[in-house]
Design a protein around this motif. Structure first.
Motif, PDB file in Angstrom:
ATOM      1  N   GLY A  94       0.805  -1.206   0.000  1.00  0.00           N
ATOM      2  CA  GLY A  94       0.000   0.000   0.000  1.00  0.00           C
ATOM      3  C   GLY A  94       0.839   1.257   0.000  1.00  0.00           C
ATOM      4  N   ASP A  95       0.175   2.427  -0.029  1.00  0.00           N
ATOM      5  CA  ASP A  95       0.872   3.715  -0.028  1.00  0.00           C
ATOM      6  C   ASP A  95       1.647   3.933   1.263  1.00  0.00           C
ATOM      7  OD1 ASP A  95      -0.191   4.221  -2.517  1.00  0.00           O
ATOM      8  OD2 ASP A  95      -1.938   5.304  -1.719  1.00  0.00           O
ATOM      9  N   ASP A  96       1.178   3.287   2.346  1.00  0.00           N
ATOM     10  CA  ASP A  96       1.860   3.443   3.631  1.00  0.00           C
ATOM     11  C   ASP A  96       3.029   2.480   3.799  1.00  0.00           C
ATOM     12  OD1 ASP A  96       0.435   1.125   3.744  1.00  0.00           O
ATOM     13  OD2 ASP A  96      -0.688   1.610   5.567  1.00  0.00           O
ATOM     14  N   GLY A  97       3.305   1.682   2.751  1.00  0.00           N
ATOM     15  CA  GLY A  97       4.418   0.746   2.814  1.00  0.00           C
ATOM     16  C   GLY A  97       4.073  -0.604   3.401  1.00  0.00           C
ATOM     17  N   LYS A  98       2.851  -0.739   3.914  1.00  0.00           N
ATOM     18  CA  LYS A  98       2.445  -2.016   4.493  1.00  0.00           C
ATOM     19  C   LYS A  98       2.034  -2.992   3.390  1.00  0.00           C
ATOM     20  CE  LYS A  98       0.869  -0.227   8.955  1.00  0.00           C
ATOM     21  NZ  LYS A  98      -0.279  -0.122   9.911  1.00  0.00           N
ATOM     22  N   LYS A  99       2.387  -4.245   3.584  1.00  0.00           N
ATOM     23  CA  LYS A  99       2.054  -5.275   2.607  1.00  0.00           C
ATOM     24  C   LYS A  99       0.902  -6.125   3.114  1.00  0.00           C
ATOM     25  CE  LYS A  99       6.768  -5.616   0.787  1.00  0.00           C
ATOM     26  NZ  LYS A  99       7.942  -6.498   0.547  1.00  0.00           N
ATOM     27  N   GLN A 100       0.004  -6.457   2.220  1.00  0.00           N
ATOM     28  CA  GLN A 100      -1.127  -7.322   2.564  1.00  0.00           C
ATOM     29  C   GLN A 100      -1.600  -8.065   1.318  1.00  0.00           C
ATOM     30  OE1 GLN A 100      -4.528  -5.071   3.840  1.00  0.00           O
ATOM     31  NE2 GLN A 100      -4.438  -3.657   2.113  1.00  0.00           N
ATOM     32  N   PHE A 101      -2.236  -9.210   1.582  1.00  0.00           N
ATOM     33  CA  PHE A 101      -2.772  -9.994   0.475  1.00  0.00           C
ATOM     34  C   PHE A 101      -4.127  -9.430   0.062  1.00  0.00           C
ATOM     35  CE2 PHE A 101       0.229 -13.221   2.016  1.00  0.00           C
ATOM     36  CZ  PHE A 101       0.749 -13.670   0.805  1.00  0.00           C
ATOM     37  N   ILE A 102      -4.316  -9.257  -1.236  1.00  0.00           N
ATOM     38  CA  ILE A 102      -5.622  -8.862  -1.761  1.00  0.00           C
ATOM     39  C   ILE A 102      -6.051  -9.878  -2.814  1.00  0.00           C
ATOM     40  CG2 ILE A 102      -5.295  -6.406  -1.313  1.00  0.00           C
ATOM     41  CD1 ILE A 102      -4.704  -6.060  -4.307  1.00  0.00           C
ATOM     42  N   PHE A 103      -7.362 -10.037  -2.951  1.00  0.00           N
ATOM     43  CA  PHE A 103      -7.894 -11.032  -3.885  1.00  0.00           C
ATOM     44  C   PHE A 103      -8.128 -10.394  -5.242  1.00  0.00           C
ATOM     45  CE2 PHE A 103     -11.640 -13.215  -5.782  1.00  0.00           C
ATOM     46  CZ  PHE A 103     -11.016 -14.429  -6.037  1.00  0.00           C
ATOM     47  N   MET A 104      -7.546 -11.026  -6.271  1.00  0.00           N
ATOM     48  CA  MET A 104      -7.761 -10.598  -7.654  1.00  0.00           C
ATOM     49  C   MET A 104      -8.711 -11.595  -8.310  1.00  0.00           C
ATOM     50  SD  MET A 104      -6.051  -7.826  -8.105  1.00  0.00           S
ATOM     51  CE  MET A 104      -5.963  -7.675  -9.888  1.00  0.00           C
ATOM     52  N   PRO A 105      -9.977 -11.224  -8.549  1.00  0.00           N
ATOM     53  CA  PRO A 105     -10.959 -12.182  -9.080  1.00  0.00           C
ATOM     54  C   PRO A 105     -10.631 -12.625 -10.493  1.00  0.00           C
ATOM     55  CG  PRO A 105     -11.877  -9.970  -9.018  1.00  0.00           C
ATOM     56  CD  PRO A 105     -10.562  -9.899  -8.313  1.00  0.00           C
ATOM     57  N   GLY A 106     -10.949 -13.888 -10.787  1.00  0.00           N
ATOM     58  CA  GLY A 106     -10.735 -14.453 -12.112  1.00  0.00           C
ATOM     59  C   GLY A 106     -11.971 -14.301 -12.989  1.00  0.00           C
ATOM     60  N   PRO A 107     -11.950 -14.897 -14.159  1.00  0.00           N
ATOM     61  CA  PRO A 107     -13.055 -14.735 -15.114  1.00  0.00           C
ATOM     62  C   PRO A 107     -14.366 -15.397 -14.684  1.00  0.00           C
ATOM     63  CG  PRO A 107     -11.425 -16.277 -15.958  1.00  0.00           C
ATOM     64  CD  PRO A 107     -10.833 -15.644 -14.743  1.00  0.00           C
ATOM     65  N   LEU A 108     -14.355 -16.201 -13.620  1.00  0.00           N
ATOM     66  CA  LEU A 108     -15.612 -16.780 -13.145  1.00  0.00           C
ATOM     67  C   LEU A 108     -16.533 -15.728 -12.531  1.00  0.00           C
ATOM     68  CD1 LEU A 108     -14.751 -20.239 -11.502  1.00  0.00           C
ATOM     69  CD2 LEU A 108     -15.902 -19.790 -13.661  1.00  0.00           C
ATOM     70  N   PHE A 109     -15.979 -14.549 -12.244  1.00  0.00           N
ATOM     71  CA  PHE A 109     -16.785 -13.507 -11.626  1.00  0.00           C
ATOM     72  C   PHE A 109     -17.513 -12.719 -12.718  1.00  0.00           C
ATOM     73  CE2 PHE A 109     -14.061 -14.772  -8.267  1.00  0.00           C
ATOM     74  CZ  PHE A 109     -14.774 -14.547  -7.105  1.00  0.00           C
ATOM     75  N   ALA A 110     -18.516 -13.353 -13.275  1.00  0.00           N
ATOM     76  CA  ALA A 110     -19.369 -12.758 -14.301  1.00  0.00           C
ATOM     77  C   ALA A 110     -20.723 -13.437 -14.224  1.00  0.00           C
ATOM     78  CB  ALA A 110     -18.753 -12.916 -15.684  1.00  0.00           C
TER      79      ALA A 110
END
Length: 329
Positions: A94-110
């Motif tokens: 993030g902008d504050d330098g902290k790291k975290q896992f975020i979910f990137m949705p695949g093509p099933l999200f339709a």
């Protein structure tokens, strides 16, 4: 006009408009168009089988456009991994330098997902799709993510080429409400295809549900399907026919005992009833008739009837066996 009559009229009008829009793009294939829409409006998934070049992708894309729904296409290959279709967790700073896992949705999200050549995917990827189809959710790294609603999978497979394919197991075939087989166009249809697709103006499907939230409207129409009445005697006829398609049943015919390994289970019966309800609505009725069952039985059961080697050697098809049971009802 009563409320139920208004809803019935709206269902028929909407269904007819969508059929008309798709027919601007797809030449012929009226049974395929109606069958696919019938499964969608009854909440089921569709397996489309046909050789390449018959317009399977164009059909699904046109349906999505006419309904105003989100559409994604997945080209299945042997090296496709489950995360390629479900999405994955990535480490983000993030902008504050902290790291975290975020979910990137695949093509099933339709709303509508085209699983192109689904039988080219490995069992692991097919299993990931299976959860999405049945549970309307996917699980990544122990976290569950709900999919969009409505959610429909329209999968295609090529029946000719076998190299590099992984046949769908019976358990996954059973998850598809119907299986439709696309046929080659006739000579007049071929001429019309050339006229439409090689000129300066290529026809496109347009959204029918303008002025509405498409997802909410489709869910409303799906709820009407559930309200269609199934007469008790007709339900008994269906149960008897399904029993006759089971080789271990006392009602099984000689042909069934000779050629069928496994018959259809309860999910096949549920699919037949729901698809029949859509056919009843299109006929202007709030109760199903035997003609609706006749229309629904082959597409709903052809992929659920597991034939033995002798049937394959003699060229016996599931459609022939089902048709025989219908005539003998």
């Amino acid at each position: 006009m009563s409320n139920i009559e208004e809803r019935l009229s709206e269902f028929r009008e909407t269904f007819g408009q969508v059929e008309s829009e798709i027919s601007k793009v797809i030449v012929g294939q009226k049974e395929i168009i109606r069958g696919t829409l019938g499964a969608i409006f009854s909440g089921g998934h569709v397996l489309l089988e046909g050789v390449p070049g018959l317009g399977k992708t164009l059909l699904v894309n046109s349906i999505a456009k006419s309904l105003g729904l989100n559409f994604k296409r997945i080209q299945f290959t042997p090296d496709l991994m489950p995360s390629d279709i479900t999405g994955t967790e990535i480490l983000n700073e993030g902008d504050d330098g902290k790291k975290q896992f975020i979910f990137m949705p695949g093509p099933l999200f339709a709303n509508i997902v085209l699983a192109d050549e689904i039988n080219r995917a490995t069992a692991k990827t097919q299993a990931a799709l299976l959860e999405a189809m049945e549970e309307k959710q996917i699980t990544v790294m122990g976290k569950t993510h709900p999919l969009q609603t409505p959610f429909f999978v329209l999968a295609t497979q090529n029946p000719v080429e076998l190299e590099g394919t992984y046949p769908l197991p019976e358990a996954q075939l059973d998850r598809f409400m119907i299986k439709l087989v696309l046929k080659l166009p006739s000579e007049p249809e071929m001429q019309e295809i050339l006229t439409r697709t090689t000129g300066a103006n290529i026809p496109q499907a347009t959204a029918v549900l303008e002025g509405f939230n498409p997802a909410e409207k489709i869910n409303e129409l799906k709820s009407l399907v559930r309200e269609v009445v199934v007469p008790r005697p007709l339900q008994e006829v269906l149960v008897r026919m399904l029993s006759a398609l089971n080789p271990d049943s006392n009602f099984a015919t000689e042909k069934v005992k000779k050629y069928v390994r496994f018959g259809s289970g309860p999910r096949g019966a549920q699919a037949t009833v729901l698809f029949s309800k859509v056919m009843a609505l299109l006929a202007g009725r709030m109760n199903i008739d035997f003609v609706d069952l006749q229309t629904a039985l082959v597409p709903c059961l052809r992929h659920r009837l597991i034939l033995n080697f002798q049937a394959e050697a003699e060229g016996i098809t599931a459609e022939e066996i089902i048709s025989e049971i219908v005539k003998a009802k």
